[in-house]
Design a protein around this motif. Structure first.
Motif, mmCIF file in Angstrom:
data_model
loop_
_atom_site.group_PDB
_atom_site.id
_atom_site.type_symbol
_atom_site.label_atom_id
_atom_site.label_comp_id
_atom_site.label_asym_id
_atom_site.label_seq_id
_atom_site.Cartn_x
_atom_site.Cartn_y
_atom_site.Cartn_z
ATOM 1 N N PHE A 16 -11.598 -5.879 -3.093
ATOM 2 C CA PHE A 16 -11.061 -6.118 -1.758
ATOM 3 C C PHE A 16 -11.905 -5.268 -0.812
ATOM 4 O O PHE A 16 -11.613 -4.105 -0.559
ATOM 5 N N PHE A 61 -4.080 -6.185 14.377
ATOM 6 C CA PHE A 61 -4.827 -7.156 13.581
ATOM 7 C C PHE A 61 -3.882 -8.010 12.768
ATOM 8 O O PHE A 61 -2.667 -7.814 12.768
ATOM 9 N N TYR A 128 -10.557 -14.008 2.886
ATOM 10 C CA TYR A 128 -9.623 -13.234 3.701
ATOM 11 C C TYR A 128 -10.024 -13.383 5.163
ATOM 12 O O TYR A 128 -11.190 -13.194 5.517
ATOM 13 N N TYR A 160 -6.345 -6.541 -4.070
ATOM 14 C CA TYR A 160 -6.260 -5.300 -3.289
ATOM 15 C C TYR A 160 -6.071 -4.091 -4.193
ATOM 16 O O TYR A 160 -6.739 -3.080 -4.040
ATOM 17 N N LYS A 188 1.552 -4.931 13.793
ATOM 18 C CA LYS A 188 0.421 -4.664 12.895
ATOM 19 C C LYS A 188 -0.635 -3.921 13.706
ATOM 20 O O LYS A 188 -1.747 -4.403 13.927
ATOM 21 N N TYR A 193 -1.915 2.276 10.584
ATOM 22 C CA TYR A 193 -2.700 2.464 9.356
ATOM 23 C C TYR A 193 -3.380 3.828 9.374
ATOM 24 O O TYR A 193 -3.490 4.496 8.341
ATOM 25 N N ALA A 227 0.474 -0.812 2.855
ATOM 26 C CA ALA A 227 -0.077 -2.135 3.184
ATOM 27 C C ALA A 227 0.690 -3.264 2.500
ATOM 28 O O ALA A 227 0.126 -4.319 2.233
ATOM 29 N N GLY A 287 2.432 -8.660 -0.267
ATOM 30 C CA GLY A 287 1.686 -8.754 0.974
ATOM 31 C C GLY A 287 0.525 -9.716 0.779
ATOM 32 O O GLY A 287 0.253 -10.137 -0.350
ATOM 33 N N ALA A 289 -2.745 -9.155 1.047
ATOM 34 C CA ALA A 289 -3.771 -8.547 0.201
ATOM 35 C C ALA A 289 -3.219 -8.230 -1.186
ATOM 36 O O ALA A 289 -3.853 -8.505 -2.197
HETATM 37 C C1 COI Z 1 -2.961 -7.648 4.462
HETATM 38 O O1 COI Z 1 -2.330 -7.763 3.411
HETATM 39 O O2 COI Z 1 -3.444 -8.600 5.073
HETATM 40 C C2 COI Z 1 -3.160 -6.354 5.063
HETATM 41 O O3 COI Z 1 -3.232 -6.301 6.233
HETATM 42 C C3 COI Z 1 -3.377 -5.208 4.232
HETATM 43 C C4 COI Z 1 -4.596 -4.502 4.732
HETATM 44 C C5 COI Z 1 -4.215 -3.364 5.574
HETATM 45 C C6 COI Z 1 -5.534 -4.172 3.655
#
Ligand code: COI
Ligand code: PLP
Length: 344
Positions: A16, A61, A128, A160, A188, A193, A227, A287, A289
């Motif tokens: 990842f 994001f 992604y 991830y 987000k 983070y 995350a 999640g 990721a």
């Molecule tokens: C995701 O799962 O899309 C995330 O945003 C995790 C990321 C912070 C690595």
């Protein structure tokens, strides 16, 4: 349509991590409207030295995945939910929210342009998609910018957590908080983070996969991971997941809650007390990721609560994982309408 030519990569062992692709797309909001966006092959973003994103954290994001199905078609998973959450994040940080239609158009455009990086069906990898919204207008006084950029980049990724669908160990973080109840934990926001990096690095240095946060007010309830969201399974087949004012509303978790009744589980979304951890027979992190990462054990006050003594995923996380991923990859019927075909 099918992907005509694919970049030669070892898709089965992708980490990842960021890998340069052909281009990204950038839309600007200025003087009250969004422009038509530009395609760029540069990895560099020219930015005003007083932009609010870099001084005052006006930055949020999204993350979503695009998959190739067995028949070669390409699907995005619940893209509109990501678009809606970006609007929530933008409103929370007083940024200009990109309309759902613009967000989805930007995703379609960047995926099409980078189609040769879409990992092949069956590789375990996916494309992604990372939309980013930042304040680009200059301010020295603390207030919202008058100019915003929506940038969307893509990168092919593998799992991830190390080894993909294999269990990870967590530690309860007792001294550092991720987000306050009336703060911006549901957005987000990039800053959330940064706020979590100390706990994550501390957990990793101690040999754990991630830290698990508690509610910041009382330290009595489970919030989430750095995350991913958290869920536990009880012996009576109840899927229990925290309801908290300071966590991100995970689209994966939302999907698992919808799938649960079809798999024979009841759902409880409510505050989850620390004391309940010992009652779960399995637990997982979910999640985009993380997909579903089974939790091998959780260490609390030096004591390890072990869910998976042999270090292998249990039947409950496996059932959820198989159903979710088979819908995402187009192998199972998507009666929920979650997958959206993208033109390539
Ligand atoms: C995701 O799962 O899309 C995330 O945003 C995790 C990321 C912070 C690595
Ligand atoms: N919680 C946090 C803090 C996250 O960063 C993520 C990742 O996106 C999630 C939960 C899971 O959300 P989703 O399932 O929408 O990817």
């Amino acid at each position: 349509m099918r992907i005509k030519e694919r970049v030669s990569l070892d898709y089965g062992s992708l980490p990842f991590a960021y890998l340069k692709t052909d281009c990204n797309v950038r839309y600007t909001w200025r003087d009250g409207s969004w422009d038509d966006g530009v395609e760029s092959d540069s990895e560099i973003l020219p930015l005003h030295i007083a932009a609010t994103s870099i001084h005052y954290g006006q930055a949020a994001f999204e993350g979503l995945k695009v998959y190739e199905a067995k028949d070669g078609r390409v699907f995005a998973f619940r893209m509109k939910e990501n678009a809606k959450r970006m609007i929530h994040s933008a409103n929370t940080l007083l940024m200009e929210p990109p309309p759902v239609e613009l967000f989805c158009r930007a995703v379609r455009r960047v995926v099409k342009l980078n189609q040769r990086f879409i990992p092949p069906y069956g590789s375990g990898a996916s494309l992604y998609v990372r939309p980013l919204l930042i304040g680009t207008g200059p301010r020295i006084g603390v207030r919202p910018a008058d100019e915003y950029t929506l940038l969307v980049l893509v990168t092919p990724v593998g799992p991830y957590f190390k080894q993909g669908f294999s269990p990870t160990k967590l530690i309860i973080e007792q001294t550092l908080d991720r987000a306050a109840p009336h703060g911006v934990g549901t957005a987000k926001a990039g800053g959330n983070y940064a706020a979590g990096m100390r706990a994550t690095m501390k957990a990793k240095r101690a040999g754990y996969g991630e830290a698990l946060y508690l509610d910041a007010k009382e330290h009595k309830y489970i919030d989430e991971l750095g995350a991913a969201n958290f869920f536990g399974i009880t012996k009576d087949k109840v899927y229990v997941t925290p309801k908290s004012p300071s966590i991100l509303r995970s689209i994966t978790n939302m999907s698992l809650r919808e799938l649960a009744p079809d798999l024979g589980y009841r759902v409880e979304e409510r505050p989850v007390a620390l004391t309940e951890l010992r009652e779960f027979i399995e637990a997982g992190a979910c999640g985009t990721a993380a997909v579903i990462t089974p939790i091998e054990s959780i260490t609390l006050d030096g004591e390890e609560i072990v869910y998976l003594p042999d270090g292998k995923s249990g039947p409950h996380c496996t059932a959820f994982y198989e159903r979710l991923t088979s819908i995402q990859h187009g192998d199972a019927e998507d009666k929920y309408g979650w997958t959206e075909e993208l033109e390539i």
